[in-house]
Write a protein that holds these residues in place. Structure first.
Motif, PDB file in Angstrom:
ATOM      1  N   ILE A   1     -22.258   9.447 -65.836  1.00 45.41           N
ATOM      2  CA  ILE A   1     -22.078   9.754 -67.255  1.00 45.41           C
ATOM      3  C   ILE A   1     -22.919  10.956 -67.668  1.00 45.41           C
ATOM      4  O   ILE A   1     -22.489  11.760 -68.515  1.00 45.41           O
ATOM      5  CB  ILE A   1     -22.401   8.516 -68.131  1.00 45.41           C
ATOM      6  CG1 ILE A   1     -21.789   8.701 -69.528  1.00 45.41           C
ATOM      7  CG2 ILE A   1     -23.892   8.231 -68.204  1.00 45.41           C
ATOM      8  CD1 ILE A   1     -21.737   7.408 -70.328  1.00 45.41           C
ATOM      9  N   GLU A   2     -24.073  11.133 -67.063  1.00 41.24           N
ATOM     10  CA  GLU A   2     -24.900  12.303 -67.383  1.00 41.24           C
ATOM     11  C   GLU A   2     -24.246  13.591 -66.892  1.00 41.24           C
ATOM     12  O   GLU A   2     -24.319  14.623 -67.566  1.00 41.24           O
ATOM     13  CB  GLU A   2     -26.296  12.139 -66.772  1.00 41.24           C
ATOM     14  CG  GLU A   2     -27.145  11.089 -67.480  1.00 41.24           C
ATOM     15  CD  GLU A   2     -28.417  10.753 -66.722  1.00 41.24           C
ATOM     16  OE1 GLU A   2     -29.338  10.190 -67.344  1.00 41.24           O
ATOM     17  OE2 GLU A   2     -28.473  11.034 -65.490  1.00 41.24           O
ATOM     18  N   ASN A   3     -23.619  13.538 -65.718  1.00 42.56           N
ATOM     19  CA  ASN A   3     -22.909  14.718 -65.210  1.00 42.56           C
ATOM     20  C   ASN A   3     -21.811  15.152 -66.168  1.00 42.56           C
ATOM     21  O   ASN A   3     -21.635  16.346 -66.424  1.00 42.56           O
ATOM     22  CB  ASN A   3     -22.311  14.412 -63.834  1.00 42.56           C
ATOM     23  CG  ASN A   3     -23.204  14.836 -62.689  1.00 42.56           C
ATOM     24  OD1 ASN A   3     -23.241  15.996 -62.304  1.00 42.56           O
ATOM     25  ND2 ASN A   3     -23.936  13.873 -62.144  1.00 42.56           N
ATOM     26  N   VAL A   4     -21.079  14.186 -66.698  1.00 43.66           N
ATOM     27  CA  VAL A   4     -19.973  14.510 -67.609  1.00 43.66           C
ATOM     28  C   VAL A   4     -20.505  14.969 -68.960  1.00 43.66           C
ATOM     29  O   VAL A   4     -20.053  15.980 -69.516  1.00 43.66           O
ATOM     30  CB  VAL A   4     -19.032  13.299 -67.768  1.00 43.66           C
ATOM     31  CG1 VAL A   4     -17.910  13.625 -68.753  1.00 43.66           C
ATOM     32  CG2 VAL A   4     -18.445  12.891 -66.408  1.00 43.66           C
ATOM     33  N   ALA A   5     -21.478  14.238 -69.496  1.00 40.41           N
ATOM     34  CA  ALA A   5     -22.021  14.565 -70.817  1.00 40.41           C
ATOM     35  C   ALA A   5     -22.699  15.924 -70.836  1.00 40.41           C
ATOM     36  O   ALA A   5     -22.705  16.615 -71.866  1.00 40.41           O
ATOM     37  CB  ALA A   5     -22.998  13.484 -71.259  1.00 40.41           C
ATOM     38  N   LEU A   6     -23.261  16.338 -69.699  1.00 37.19           N
ATOM     39  CA  LEU A   6     -23.975  17.613 -69.639  1.00 37.19           C
ATOM     40  C   LEU A   6     -23.078  18.782 -70.032  1.00 37.19           C
ATOM     41  O   LEU A   6     -23.536  19.730 -70.683  1.00 37.19           O
ATOM     42  CB  LEU A   6     -24.526  17.827 -68.225  1.00 37.19           C
ATOM     43  CG  LEU A   6     -25.359  19.094 -68.011  1.00 37.19           C
ATOM     44  CD1 LEU A   6     -26.605  19.078 -68.902  1.00 37.19           C
ATOM     45  CD2 LEU A   6     -25.755  19.218 -66.543  1.00 37.19           C
ATOM     46  N   ALA A   7     -21.793  18.711 -69.666  1.00 41.89           N
ATOM     47  CA  ALA A   7     -20.870  19.788 -70.020  1.00 41.89           C
ATOM     48  C   ALA A   7     -20.767  19.967 -71.530  1.00 41.89           C
ATOM     49  O   ALA A   7     -20.614  21.089 -72.026  1.00 41.89           O
ATOM     50  CB  ALA A   7     -19.485  19.502 -69.433  1.00 41.89           C
ATOM     51  N   LEU A   8     -20.866  18.872 -72.274  1.00 38.74           N
ATOM     52  CA  LEU A   8     -20.836  18.941 -73.739  1.00 38.74           C
ATOM     53  C   LEU A   8     -22.170  19.388 -74.311  1.00 38.74           C
ATOM     54  O   LEU A   8     -22.223  20.210 -75.238  1.00 38.74           O
ATOM     55  CB  LEU A   8     -20.471  17.569 -74.311  1.00 38.74           C
ATOM     56  CG  LEU A   8     -19.020  17.121 -74.138  1.00 38.74           C
ATOM     57  CD1 LEU A   8     -18.893  15.632 -74.441  1.00 38.74           C
ATOM     58  CD2 LEU A   8     -18.107  17.927 -75.023  1.00 38.74           C
ATOM     59  N   MET A   9     -23.246  18.876 -73.768  1.00 35.80           N
ATOM     60  CA  MET A   9     -24.563  19.206 -74.308  1.00 35.80           C
ATOM     61  C   MET A   9     -24.894  20.683 -74.125  1.00 35.80           C
ATOM     62  O   MET A   9     -25.547  21.289 -74.977  1.00 35.80           O
ATOM     63  CB  MET A   9     -25.629  18.321 -73.662  1.00 35.80           C
ATOM     64  CG  MET A   9     -25.535  16.865 -74.127  1.00 35.80           C
ATOM     65  SD  MET A   9     -26.925  15.823 -73.590  1.00 35.80           S
ATOM     66  CE  MET A   9     -26.531  15.589 -71.860  1.00 35.80           C
ATOM     67  N   ILE A  10     -24.417  21.274 -73.029  1.00 34.48           N
ATOM     68  CA  ILE A  10     -24.621  22.712 -72.816  1.00 34.48           C
ATOM     69  C   ILE A  10     -23.973  23.518 -73.934  1.00 34.48           C
ATOM     70  O   ILE A  10     -24.459  24.579 -74.323  1.00 34.48           O
ATOM     71  CB  ILE A  10     -24.067  23.127 -71.439  1.00 34.48           C
ATOM     72  CG1 ILE A  10     -24.982  22.609 -70.324  1.00 34.48           C
ATOM     73  CG2 ILE A  10     -23.907  24.639 -71.337  1.00 34.48           C
ATOM     74  CD1 ILE A  10     -24.439  22.816 -68.936  1.00 34.48           C
ATOM     75  N   ASN A  11     -22.853  22.981 -74.458  1.00 38.35           N
ATOM     76  CA  ASN A  11     -22.156  23.667 -75.552  1.00 38.35           C
ATOM     77  C   ASN A  11     -22.690  23.294 -76.931  1.00 38.35           C
ATOM     78  O   ASN A  11     -22.134  23.699 -77.945  1.00 38.35           O
ATOM     79  CB  ASN A  11     -20.654  23.361 -75.486  1.00 38.35           C
ATOM     80  CG  ASN A  11     -19.964  24.113 -74.370  1.00 38.35           C
ATOM     81  OD1 ASN A  11     -20.479  25.106 -73.859  1.00 38.35           O
ATOM     82  ND2 ASN A  11     -18.787  23.643 -73.973  1.00 38.35           N
ATOM     83  N   GLY A  12     -23.764  22.493 -76.987  1.00 38.25           N
ATOM     84  CA  GLY A  12     -24.406  22.194 -78.260  1.00 38.25           C
ATOM     85  C   GLY A  12     -24.059  20.862 -78.884  1.00 38.25           C
ATOM     86  O   GLY A  12     -24.509  20.557 -79.992  1.00 38.25           O
ATOM     87  N   THR A  13     -23.251  20.026 -78.205  1.00 40.87           N
ATOM     88  CA  THR A  13     -22.926  18.708 -78.742  1.00 40.87           C
ATOM     89  C   THR A  13     -24.147  17.788 -78.603  1.00 40.87           C
ATOM     90  O   THR A  13     -24.773  17.753 -77.545  1.00 40.87           O
ATOM     91  CB  THR A  13     -21.735  18.090 -77.987  1.00 40.87           C
ATOM     92  OG1 THR A  13     -20.623  18.975 -78.059  1.00 40.87           O
ATOM     93  CG2 THR A  13     -21.337  16.738 -78.582  1.00 40.87           C
ATOM     94  N   PRO A  14     -24.496  17.040 -79.646  1.00 44.42           N
ATOM     95  CA  PRO A  14     -25.646  16.129 -79.555  1.00 44.42           C
ATOM     96  C   PRO A  14     -25.483  15.121 -78.420  1.00 44.42           C
ATOM     97  O   PRO A  14     -24.356  14.752 -78.049  1.00 44.42           O
ATOM     98  CB  PRO A  14     -25.653  15.430 -80.921  1.00 44.42           C
ATOM     99  CG  PRO A  14     -24.961  16.391 -81.834  1.00 44.42           C
ATOM    100  CD  PRO A  14     -23.904  17.046 -80.992  1.00 44.42           C
ATOM    101  N   ARG A  15     -26.598  14.667 -77.879  1.00 44.47           N
ATOM    102  CA  ARG A  15     -26.582  13.795 -76.711  1.00 44.47           C
ATOM    103  C   ARG A  15     -25.768  12.514 -76.960  1.00 44.47           C
ATOM    104  O   ARG A  15     -24.960  12.124 -76.127  1.00 44.47           O
ATOM    105  CB  ARG A  15     -28.010  13.427 -76.302  1.00 44.47           C
ATOM    106  CG  ARG A  15     -28.058  12.468 -75.108  1.00 44.47           C
ATOM    107  CD  ARG A  15     -29.481  12.128 -74.691  1.00 44.47           C
ATOM    108  NE  ARG A  15     -29.483  11.125 -73.638  1.00 44.47           N
ATOM    109  CZ  ARG A  15     -29.347  11.393 -72.342  1.00 44.47           C
ATOM    110  NH1 ARG A  15     -29.192  12.641 -71.934  1.00 44.47           N
ATOM    111  NH2 ARG A  15     -29.355  10.417 -71.438  1.00 44.47           N
ATOM    112  N   LYS A  16     -25.992  11.854 -78.097  1.00 45.01           N
ATOM    113  CA  LYS A  16     -25.303  10.589 -78.358  1.00 45.01           C
ATOM    114  C   LYS A  16     -23.792  10.775 -78.359  1.00 45.01           C
ATOM    115  O   LYS A  16     -23.052  10.014 -77.715  1.00 45.01           O
ATOM    116  CB  LYS A  16     -25.753  10.004 -79.691  1.00 45.01           C
ATOM    117  CG  LYS A  16     -25.158   8.639 -80.022  1.00 45.01           C
ATOM    118  CD  LYS A  16     -25.761   8.084 -81.302  1.00 45.01           C
ATOM    119  CE  LYS A  16     -25.258   6.662 -81.589  1.00 45.01           C
ATOM    120  NZ  LYS A  16     -23.820   6.632 -81.889  1.00 45.01           N
TER     121      LYS A  16
END
Length: 231
Positions: free
Chosen positions: A106-121
Motif C-alpha cells: 500500500i505504501e508503494n501505491v500511495a507514494l505515487a499520489l503523495m509525490i504529486n501532493g495528495t495528503p497521506r490519508k
C-alpha cells in the motif's frame, strides 16, 4: 475524428552508431490497447520510452492530447516538465515492477499520489481501493518480497493507475511470469486501462500477450513494418 491521445511523427533516435528509430510514425487512439513487438534491438523499447517522454528523440515530435486539456508536444518540453507529465498523466509497469522493497504494497501505491501532493490519508485510502479492485485486499501491509511475482505486478499496476493516468506504458510486464500468471496480469492490466476507457501501450515479445491487445505494431531495425488489428 478525435485527435489521437498520443501521436508520434518522424521519430529518429541513434545511440552512437546504432540507429534505434528511423523515422517512426505512430498514432494511438484513446481507449486503445497497442502491443509493440520486435526482436531484441529492434527499437521497440526505445519507441516506448520516446512516446512516454523518458527519452528525447534526435528528431521528430510526440504530441499528447489529454481528454480535458490542450495538446502538449512532449518533445518540446524540458526535463522537469516531462517529469511532471509522467507523474501526473502517465503510468508505468515494467518487467521487474521497480517497486520499493522496503515499503509495503500500500505504501508503494500511495507514494505515487503523495509525490504529486495528495495528503497521506487520502493517498492510503485510494491505494487501498485500487489494491482491493485488483484482488489484493488483505495484502496491503506485505512487503514486495512477501508477494508472488503476479501479486507484485498487480501492485505495480495499481501504482500506475492510482493517479488517474490517461495512458499506461508497460515494458514486458509479463516477461518474468509463467503463462497462467501472465494471463492473470494481462487481465488486470486490460481491466484497469481500456476497461476504464484509458489507453495501454505495451512492449512484449509474447504473441499471446499481443493477441490480447486491439492492435499489434511490429518494429524492425527502427521502423514499423506492419500493424495487425485484433479480430
Amino acid at each position: 475524428m478525435n485527435a489521437p491521445v498520443i501521436h508520434a511523427q518522424s521519430l529518429t533516435k541513434a545511440f552512437g552508431a546504432t540507429t534505434a528509430l528511423a523515422g517512426v510514425d505512430l498514432a494511438v487512439q484513446r481507449g486503445e490497447s497497442v502491443a509493440i513487438m520486435g526482436a531484441s534491438g529492434s527499437g521497440k523499447t526505445t519507441l516506448l520510452h520516446v512516446l512516454a517522454g523518458i527519452t528525447t528523440p534526435d528528431a521528430g515530435r510526440v504530441v499528447f492530447t489529454p481528454a480535458s486539456a490542450p495538446a502538449t508536444e512532449i518533445t518540446g518540453l524540458g526535463e522537469s516538465a516531462r517529469s511532471r507529465l509522467r507523474r501526473e498523466s502517465f503510468g508505468f509497469v515494467f518487467q521487474q515492477g521497480l517497486l520499493i522493497p522496503e515499503l509495503t504494497a500500500i505504501e508503494n501505491v500511495a507514494l505515487a499520489l503523495m509525490i504529486n501532493g495528495t495528503p497521506r490519508k487520502a493517498s492510503i485510502e485510494r491505494a487501498a481501493g485500487w489494491l482491493a479492485s485488483l484482488g489484493l485486499a488483505g495484502m496491503e501491509d506485505r512487503r514486495i518480497g512477501e508477494l508472488s511475482g503476479g501479486q507484485a505486478q498487480r501492485v505495480a499496476i495499481a501504482r500506475a493507475q492510482v493517479t488517474g493516468a490517461e495512458i499506461v506504458f508497460a515494458d514486458e510486464p509479463t516477461g518474468a511470469l509463467d503463462s497462467h500468471t501472465s494471463a492473470e496480469v494481462m487481465d488486470a492490466l486490460l481491466w484497469s486501462t481500456t476497461g476504464q476507457g484509458r489507453t495501454l501501450v505495451v512492449v512484449t515479445h509474447d504473441a499471446t500477450v499481443a493477441a490480447r491487445c486491439s492492435r499489434t505494431v511490429h518494429v524492425k531495425d527502427g521502423r514499423i513494418t506492419n500493424a495487425e488489428v485484433a479480430a
